[in-house]
Scaffold this motif. Structure first.
Motif, mmCIF file in Angstrom:
data_model
loop_
_atom_site.group_PDB
_atom_site.id
_atom_site.type_symbol
_atom_site.label_atom_id
_atom_site.label_comp_id
_atom_site.label_asym_id
_atom_site.label_seq_id
_atom_site.Cartn_x
_atom_site.Cartn_y
_atom_site.Cartn_z
ATOM 1 N N TYR A 1 28.490 28.539 32.591
ATOM 2 C CA TYR A 1 28.332 29.863 32.019
ATOM 3 C C TYR A 1 27.580 29.774 30.703
ATOM 4 C CZ TYR A 1 32.933 28.158 30.402
ATOM 5 O OH TYR A 1 33.970 27.380 29.948
ATOM 6 N N HIS A 2 26.966 30.875 30.338
ATOM 7 C CA HIS A 2 26.174 30.917 29.117
ATOM 8 C C HIS A 2 27.091 31.240 27.945
ATOM 9 C CE1 HIS A 2 22.466 30.616 31.381
ATOM 10 N NE2 HIS A 2 22.864 31.621 32.165
ATOM 11 N N GLU A 3 27.097 30.364 26.960
ATOM 12 C CA GLU A 3 28.006 30.542 25.830
ATOM 13 C C GLU A 3 27.703 31.796 25.027
ATOM 14 O OE1 GLU A 3 30.684 28.996 25.274
ATOM 15 O OE2 GLU A 3 30.434 27.486 26.845
ATOM 16 N N GLY A 4 26.475 32.322 25.138
ATOM 17 C CA GLY A 4 26.126 33.500 24.351
ATOM 18 C C GLY A 4 26.675 34.799 24.897
ATOM 19 N N ILE A 5 27.183 34.802 26.127
ATOM 20 C CA ILE A 5 27.708 36.016 26.740
ATOM 21 C C ILE A 5 29.132 36.262 26.245
ATOM 22 C CG2 ILE A 5 28.351 37.116 28.920
ATOM 23 C CD1 ILE A 5 26.115 35.565 30.249
ATOM 24 N N PRO A 6 29.453 37.486 25.782
ATOM 25 C CA PRO A 6 30.813 37.758 25.313
ATOM 26 C C PRO A 6 31.857 37.442 26.384
ATOM 27 C CG PRO A 6 29.348 39.556 24.729
ATOM 28 C CD PRO A 6 28.572 38.657 25.642
ATOM 29 N N HIS A 7 32.978 36.893 25.934
ATOM 30 C CA HIS A 7 34.041 36.537 26.864
ATOM 31 C C HIS A 7 35.373 36.577 26.141
ATOM 32 C CE1 HIS A 7 33.139 32.713 24.821
ATOM 33 N NE2 HIS A 7 34.414 32.426 25.035
ATOM 34 N N SER A 8 36.437 36.450 26.889
ATOM 35 C CA SER A 8 37.791 36.409 26.331
ATOM 36 C C SER A 8 38.581 35.326 27.050
ATOM 37 C CB SER A 8 38.509 37.752 26.521
ATOM 38 O OG SER A 8 37.802 38.811 25.920
ATOM 39 N N TRP A 9 39.558 34.801 26.339
ATOM 40 C CA TRP A 9 40.530 33.896 26.953
ATOM 41 C C TRP A 9 41.879 34.614 27.025
ATOM 42 C CZ3 TRP A 9 40.183 29.119 29.185
ATOM 43 C CH2 TRP A 9 38.963 28.425 29.028
ATOM 44 N N LEU A 10 42.510 34.544 28.177
ATOM 45 C CA LEU A 10 43.813 35.147 28.395
ATOM 46 C C LEU A 10 44.824 34.088 28.790
ATOM 47 C CD1 LEU A 10 42.733 38.151 30.672
ATOM 48 C CD2 LEU A 10 43.036 38.191 28.188
ATOM 49 N N ARG A 11 46.070 34.326 28.413
ATOM 50 C CA ARG A 11 47.176 33.533 28.975
ATOM 51 C C ARG A 11 47.969 34.475 29.875
ATOM 52 N NH1 ARG A 11 49.544 31.879 24.671
ATOM 53 N NH2 ARG A 11 48.647 29.781 24.591
ATOM 54 N N ILE A 12 48.043 34.142 31.150
ATOM 55 C CA ILE A 12 48.703 34.996 32.134
ATOM 56 C C ILE A 12 49.844 34.229 32.784
ATOM 57 C CG2 ILE A 12 48.419 36.325 34.260
ATOM 58 C CD1 ILE A 12 45.492 36.720 33.561
ATOM 59 N N THR A 13 51.029 34.840 32.793
ATOM 60 C CA THR A 13 52.193 34.241 33.445
ATOM 61 C C THR A 13 52.656 35.158 34.566
ATOM 62 O OG1 THR A 13 52.895 33.108 31.424
ATOM 63 C CG2 THR A 13 54.547 33.391 33.155
ATOM 64 N N LEU A 14 52.645 34.623 35.774
ATOM 65 C CA LEU A 14 53.023 35.371 36.972
ATOM 66 C C LEU A 14 54.305 34.821 37.570
ATOM 67 C CD1 LEU A 14 49.608 35.339 38.900
ATOM 68 C CD2 LEU A 14 50.446 37.146 37.415
ATOM 69 N N THR A 15 54.964 35.666 38.364
ATOM 70 C CA THR A 15 56.095 35.188 39.170
ATOM 71 C C THR A 15 55.821 35.430 40.651
ATOM 72 O OG1 THR A 15 57.224 37.305 38.847
ATOM 73 C CG2 THR A 15 57.820 35.499 37.354
ATOM 74 N N GLU A 16 54.564 35.684 40.969
ATOM 75 C CA GLU A 16 54.158 35.822 42.366
ATOM 76 C C GLU A 16 52.799 35.162 42.513
ATOM 77 O OE1 GLU A 16 53.685 39.921 43.411
ATOM 78 O OE2 GLU A 16 52.322 40.338 41.760
ATOM 79 N N GLY A 17 52.382 34.929 43.735
ATOM 80 C CA GLY A 17 51.135 34.204 43.915
ATOM 81 C C GLY A 17 50.385 34.610 45.166
ATOM 82 N N LYS A 18 49.877 35.824 45.171
ATOM 83 C CA LYS A 18 49.025 36.242 46.270
ATOM 84 C C LYS A 18 47.710 35.455 46.226
ATOM 85 C CE LYS A 18 51.940 39.437 47.515
ATOM 86 N NZ LYS A 18 52.785 39.237 48.712
ATOM 87 N N TYR A 19 47.025 35.406 47.343
ATOM 88 C CA TYR A 19 45.785 34.642 47.451
ATOM 89 C C TYR A 19 44.756 35.129 46.424
ATOM 90 C CZ TYR A 19 41.624 32.618 49.657
ATOM 91 O OH TYR A 19 40.456 31.931 49.915
#
Length: 199
Positions: free
Chosen positions: A126-144
């Motif tokens: 990916y191009h570092e110049g493109i705006p992005h975000s980092w998320l921390r996501i915690t799930l208790t389910e796991g659909k495909y």
């Protein structure tokens, strides 16, 4: 005596030993004991914590238990994520699942985080110049492909996905392709599953 392993599954590797096209777990430089198999899966473009064990009962204990287990991921997505979008992800969004059915995801934990320090290289381009975000996501389910579908439906396609923990089992400092063995009692304790000594 069964054996239990924690693996940092590399990018572009299938979570299986045989039967797939591409890099598979058997290519790792490790002499796996007979009967070793992965618990749950990460798709080939996802990275991070994967459990391997010779104990066939673990899948049932984890995925057929009435008590859901928590899985945490670091996720890099396109564009900056707003507070409103975080709220949508937390309360549930509609995704398409198997059978072409609409499904509203269970409420989960989502927070913006700083870009992880000393993050090991991944295979994503990916191009570092493109705006992005980092998320921390915690799930208790796991659909495909659930997380990928969740972030895409709110307008933030996933760029990188790293599973960092399953309950109390953590990726820690393991580098891609590295693995460590964990004692049986500690394994079940960290998963929050009652340990009988004869699992």
């Amino acid at each position: 005596m069964h054996q239990y392993f924690l693996l940092n599954k590399p990018y572009d590797m299938l979570s299986q030993f045989i039967g797939g096209q591409g890099r598979m777990l058997g290519e790792l430089d490790y002499d796996f004991p007979e009967g070793t198999h992965p618990i749950g899966r990460l798709d080939n473009h996802s990275e991070g914590l994967l459990i391997l064990t010779t104990n066939k009962k673990v899948t049932k204990l984890l995925f057929q238990s009435k008590v859901p287990h928590r899985r945490t991921y670091l996720v890099r997505v396109y564009r900056e994520v707003s507070a409103e979008t975080l709220g949508k992800l937390r309360t549930g969004v509609t995704i398409r699942i198997k059978g072409n059915v609409d499904y509203v995801t269970t409420p989960c934990e989502v927070e913006l985080v700083k870009e992880p320090e000393n993050l090991f290289p991944g295979g994503y381009q990916y191009h570092e110049g493109i705006p992005h975000s980092w998320l921390r996501i915690t799930l208790t389910e796991g659909k495909y492909h659930q997380i990928r579908k969740m972030t895409r439906v709110v307008g933030h396609p996933c760029q990188r996905l790293i599973r960092t923990s399953i309950e109390g089992l953590e990726l820690g400092s393991l580098l891609p392709g590295e693995m460590k063995e964990i004692e049986e009692e500690a394994f079940f304790e960290k998963l929050g599953i009652a340990y009988s000594g004869s699992q």
